[in-house]
Scaffold this motif. Structure first.
Motif, mmCIF file in Angstrom:
data_model
loop_
_atom_site.group_PDB
_atom_site.id
_atom_site.type_symbol
_atom_site.label_atom_id
_atom_site.label_comp_id
_atom_site.label_asym_id
_atom_site.label_seq_id
_atom_site.Cartn_x
_atom_site.Cartn_y
_atom_site.Cartn_z
ATOM 1 N N HIS A 1 0.839 -1.207 0.000
ATOM 2 C CA HIS A 1 0.000 0.000 0.000
ATOM 3 C C HIS A 1 0.868 1.249 0.000
ATOM 4 N N ASP A 2 1.953 1.234 0.750
ATOM 5 C CA ASP A 2 2.876 2.369 0.715
ATOM 6 C C ASP A 2 3.411 2.571 -0.695
ATOM 7 N N LEU A 3 3.852 1.499 -1.322
ATOM 8 C CA LEU A 3 4.404 1.613 -2.665
ATOM 9 C C LEU A 3 3.340 2.006 -3.678
ATOM 10 N N ASP A 4 2.114 1.501 -3.507
ATOM 11 C CA ASP A 4 1.022 1.871 -4.419
ATOM 12 C C ASP A 4 0.769 3.371 -4.407
ATOM 13 N N SER A 5 0.996 4.012 -3.266
ATOM 14 C CA SER A 5 0.695 5.443 -3.146
ATOM 15 C C SER A 5 1.567 6.303 -4.051
ATOM 16 N N VAL A 6 2.735 5.811 -4.438
ATOM 17 C CA VAL A 6 3.614 6.577 -5.328
ATOM 18 C C VAL A 6 3.790 5.893 -6.677
ATOM 19 N N ALA A 7 3.311 4.642 -6.799
ATOM 20 C CA ALA A 7 3.488 3.911 -8.054
ATOM 21 C C ALA A 7 2.263 3.050 -8.324
ATOM 22 N N PRO A 8 1.104 3.679 -8.605
ATOM 23 C CA PRO A 8 -0.093 2.864 -8.858
ATOM 24 C C PRO A 8 -0.077 2.180 -10.229
ATOM 25 N N ASP A 9 0.729 2.714 -11.171
ATOM 26 C CA ASP A 9 0.688 2.215 -12.544
ATOM 27 C C ASP A 9 2.007 1.601 -13.003
ATOM 28 N N HIS A 10 2.912 1.414 -12.073
ATOM 29 C CA HIS A 10 4.193 0.772 -12.369
ATOM 30 C C HIS A 10 4.388 -0.386 -11.395
ATOM 31 N N PRO A 11 4.769 -1.556 -11.887
ATOM 32 C CA PRO A 11 5.159 -2.605 -10.933
ATOM 33 C C PRO A 11 6.485 -2.216 -10.258
ATOM 34 N N VAL A 12 6.531 -2.396 -8.946
ATOM 35 C CA VAL A 12 7.713 -2.019 -8.169
ATOM 36 C C VAL A 12 8.262 -3.256 -7.463
ATOM 37 N N TYR A 13 9.581 -3.360 -7.471
ATOM 38 C CA TYR A 13 10.248 -4.479 -6.813
ATOM 39 C C TYR A 13 11.484 -3.953 -6.087
ATOM 40 N N ILE A 14 11.451 -3.994 -4.755
ATOM 41 C CA ILE A 14 12.634 -3.686 -3.946
ATOM 42 C C ILE A 14 13.304 -5.018 -3.649
ATOM 43 N N THR A 15 14.484 -5.209 -4.195
ATOM 44 C CA THR A 15 15.124 -6.525 -4.160
ATOM 45 C C THR A 15 15.658 -6.857 -2.768
ATOM 46 N N SER A 16 15.996 -8.108 -2.622
ATOM 47 C CA SER A 16 16.594 -8.627 -1.392
ATOM 48 C C SER A 16 18.078 -8.877 -1.617
ATOM 49 N N PRO A 17 18.906 -8.590 -0.620
ATOM 50 C CA PRO A 17 20.302 -9.025 -0.732
ATOM 51 C C PRO A 17 20.369 -10.537 -0.537
ATOM 52 N N SER A 18 21.337 -11.145 -1.143
ATOM 53 C CA SER A 18 21.574 -12.554 -0.855
ATOM 54 C C SER A 18 21.965 -12.711 0.598
ATOM 55 N N GLY A 19 21.587 -13.842 1.188
ATOM 56 C CA GLY A 19 22.036 -14.127 2.541
ATOM 57 C C GLY A 19 23.538 -14.167 2.653
ATOM 58 N N PHE A 20 24.212 -14.426 1.531
ATOM 59 C CA PHE A 20 25.668 -14.479 1.544
ATOM 60 C C PHE A 20 26.290 -13.095 1.634
ATOM 61 N N TRP A 21 25.541 -12.026 1.243
ATOM 62 C CA TRP A 21 26.069 -10.666 1.455
ATOM 63 C C TRP A 21 26.038 -10.321 2.927
ATOM 64 N N GLY A 22 24.834 -10.510 3.495
ATOM 65 C CA GLY A 22 24.627 -10.120 4.874
ATOM 66 C C GLY A 22 24.315 -11.332 5.726
ATOM 67 N N GLU A 23 23.059 -11.381 6.202
ATOM 68 C CA GLU A 23 22.663 -12.532 7.011
ATOM 69 C C GLU A 23 21.143 -12.623 6.987
ATOM 70 N N PRO A 24 20.596 -13.824 6.757
ATOM 71 C CA PRO A 24 19.143 -13.966 6.772
ATOM 72 C C PRO A 24 18.579 -13.631 8.160
ATOM 73 N N PRO A 25 17.305 -13.207 8.246
ATOM 74 C CA PRO A 25 16.370 -13.114 7.129
ATOM 75 C C PRO A 25 16.610 -11.881 6.270
ATOM 76 N N CYS A 26 16.296 -12.039 4.976
ATOM 77 C CA CYS A 26 16.340 -10.936 4.017
ATOM 78 C C CYS A 26 14.927 -10.691 3.506
ATOM 79 N N PHE A 27 14.715 -9.502 2.955
ATOM 80 C CA PHE A 27 13.354 -9.094 2.613
ATOM 81 C C PHE A 27 13.302 -8.511 1.211
ATOM 82 N N MET A 28 12.242 -8.893 0.466
ATOM 83 C CA MET A 28 11.939 -8.273 -0.817
ATOM 84 C C MET A 28 10.511 -7.756 -0.751
ATOM 85 N N ILE A 29 10.259 -6.666 -1.476
ATOM 86 C CA ILE A 29 8.962 -5.986 -1.357
ATOM 87 C C ILE A 29 8.433 -5.653 -2.749
#
Length: 560
Positions: A139-167
């Motif tokens: 819903h937060d992302l829809d408020s600024v991008a109702p007509d574009h698909p948005v994907y905030i990627t996740s880092p690999s667990g090997f970069w940092g440490e799980p859990p990781c999150f994608m939105i």
């Protein structure tokens, strides 16, 4: 040390550490035709000066052999700059402002894809990093991008440490077919739901291995070959500015990664000496034998290539989540941030593939992690039939070890590459309950050196700074608690430096021409602001690289 004779193209003055077997001391080094002529006392070296010889005086700086990062992920560092960054975003509003700006420059309906939330390079605890104490939802992302698909990627667990999150926003979820009925097919992945049972847009990845994206997100954009070529191009100066002159990618390189290196090599843009190992696109032992027999003869033995790009051997993974094989069948080229195809094998399949690799003279590289006690007996059985030590097989990424397993490694003659920062600093927590003797053998550089095992160390790009890796091998400090993880496993400054410079040439069969600053060897070197052999442990972190040379050519910090 006897010089080759001739006239120098350039002479470098400074505190020179040749790191030869005799531990020679020098204060000058002469270079001609991309090779070392002589490293010795200044008066002796200056006899090689000609009318056109360039003299570079680095004063009190220290000149060492270039770093050889033997598990570098050198292709991925620049790849992380391809997508827009959210670095510095401290609140959901900050994130949305970034997304809004990206939407304004993107045609309607096209994807907006960003790097993860959190601070690079690790993105620790992204879910706690924003002022609101939560991540943005669809819903937060829809408020600024109702007509574009948005994907905030996740880092690999090997970069940092799980859990990781994608939105994803609502349109992003829709394009990937995710609704309240969608269930992940693999373990360790969760689609978060709101109170009414609808997806929030947040997907949690608890695996180190990237599984959520290939399982749930077929519609999200993937890196193209062109992205990987550009990412590698951007990576080169990032490694050179750390003093790195060579890399060895024993974790295996997928076809597009090999193609990226080949492309830059063909254009003569590849300024980092690169040794690659193949990451096979096969599923099962029958496919493995077919590929080894019919497609990989050129990678047998010492492999194929020149002084800038060499390819030899094959990476074979042990264990892992076998569910990933089902995901691979969908898209063999979907490697995400990684350089290699995740190679998942049952113990029985692993042993059969090892035997096949030995049969076809493909030197094998394998990642042991905390399964060394399971990998070693299998390799011992292979070694009864084939000379895997003479063929320079390699075990990588060892975490915990036992004296018995290390003795077996010595007896087989195989080599080891270690990733000290990963196990001693970055993710030391799983090993906190080991006793002191066991901790001394966590990332066991000291024990391996004392046994005479061919061993090198690598950064794993966490971070890609060999001096930090050197500090890790000596300090052995857990980043969370400051606890020293096995003081008896600490190595000397000299041992750490050798593991990060001259030792790695053994992996590419170049120990007769790469590594120490000896006559006839490649003129690959780094100029450091301080002496890593005399620095205190904490003082290592204050040393920086000021210039880097590969084959007699300055690739970073060229002096005027």
């Amino acid at each position: 040390m006897t010089h080759r004779g001739g006239t120098a193209d350039c002479i470098l003055l400074g505190d020179v550490l040749p790191l030869d077997a005799a531990n020679s001391q020098a204060d000058a080094v002469a270079i001609a035709d991309g090779r070392i002529l002589f490293a010795s006392r200044r008066d002796d070296v200056m006899q090689l000066r000609g009318n056109s010889t360039r003299i570079h005086d680095f004063g009190a700086s220290t000149i060492i052999p270039g770093f050889n990062d033997t598990h570098a992920h050198s292709d991925s560092l620049g790849l992380k700059t391809i997508r827009p960054s959210l670095q510095g975003a401290r609140s959901i509003k900050d994130v949305l402002d970034r997304i809004r700006a990206l939407v304004a420059g993107t045609p309607q309906g096209e994807w907006v894809v960003t790097m993860p939330i959190g601070e690079p390079p690790y993105y620790w605890e992204a879910d706690k990093s924003l002022a609101e104490g939560r991540l943005p939802d669809r819903h937060d992302l829809d408020s600024v991008a109702p007509d574009h698909p948005v994907y905030i990627t996740s880092p690999s667990g090997f970069w940092g440490e799980p859990p990781c999150f994608m939105i994803l926003n609502s349109l992003g979820l829709k394009l990937n077919g995710i609704d309240r009925t969608t269930k992940p097919r693999v373990d360790g992945v969760e689609i978060l739901l709101d109170a009414s049972g609808e997806p929030t847009g947040i997907i949690v990845e608890r695996n180190y291995m990237r599984m959520a994206e290939p399982d749930l997100l077929p519609a999200t954009p993937r890196f193209r070959l062109e992205d990987r070529i550009e990412g590698l191009r951007r990576s080169l100066p990032m490694y050179h500015e750390k003093g790195t002159t060579s890399v060895y990618e024993g974790h295996g390189c997928a076809p597009d990664v090999v193609a990226s290196f080949r492309e830059l090599w063909e254009r003569k843009e590849l300024s980092l000496r690169s040794g690659l190992v193949l990451s096979p696109a096969w599923l099962g032992t029958s496919e493995a034998e077919y590929a080894m027999r019919h497609w990989m003869p050129w990678a047998r033995g010492q492999g194929f290539g020149d002084e800038m790009l060499k390819i030899s051997g094959v990476f074979v993974g042990y264990g892992g989540n076998l569910q990933f094989n089902d995901l691979l069948r969908k898209n063999m080229g979907d490697i995400g941030w990684g350089g290699g195809l995740p190679n998942v094998n049952s113990p029985a399949d692993y042993e059969e593939i090892c035997m096949l690799a030995a049969k076809y003279d493909l030197r094998l590289h394998t990642l042991a992690s905390d399964k060394l006690h399971e990998v070693v007996p299998i390799l011992e059985r292979v070694a009864r039939h084939y000379p895997i030590g003479q063929r320079r097989w390699v075990i990588e990424h060892i975490s915990k070890a036992s004296p018995r397993d290390l003795q077996a490694i010595k007896a087989m003659g195989v080599a080891v590459t270690l990733i000290p920062a990963h196990y001693l600093w970055k993710v030391a927590r799983p090993f906190a309950d080991l006793d002191e003797q066991q901790l001394d053998l966590l990332s066991p550089a000291k024990a391996l050196v004392e046994l005479g095992v061919p061993v090198s160390a690598a950064t794993d790009a966490v971070p890609n700074d060999p001096l930090f890796c050197m500090w890790t091998m000596i300090a052995r400090k857990d980043r969370r608690t400051g606890r020293v993880m096995g003081p008896g496993g600490s190595v000397s400054n000299e041992t750490a430096l050798r593991l990060l410079t001259v030792n790695g040439s053994w992996l590419t069969f170049e120990e007769d021409r790469k590594g120490p600053l000896l006559p006839g060897y490649y003129a690959d070197l780094a100029v450091l602001s301080g002496n890593p052999l005399t620095a205190t442990t904490e003082g290592l972190l204050d040393i920086s690289c000021t210039a880097t040379m590969v084959g007699g050519r300055w690739v970073y910090g060229a002096p005027s």
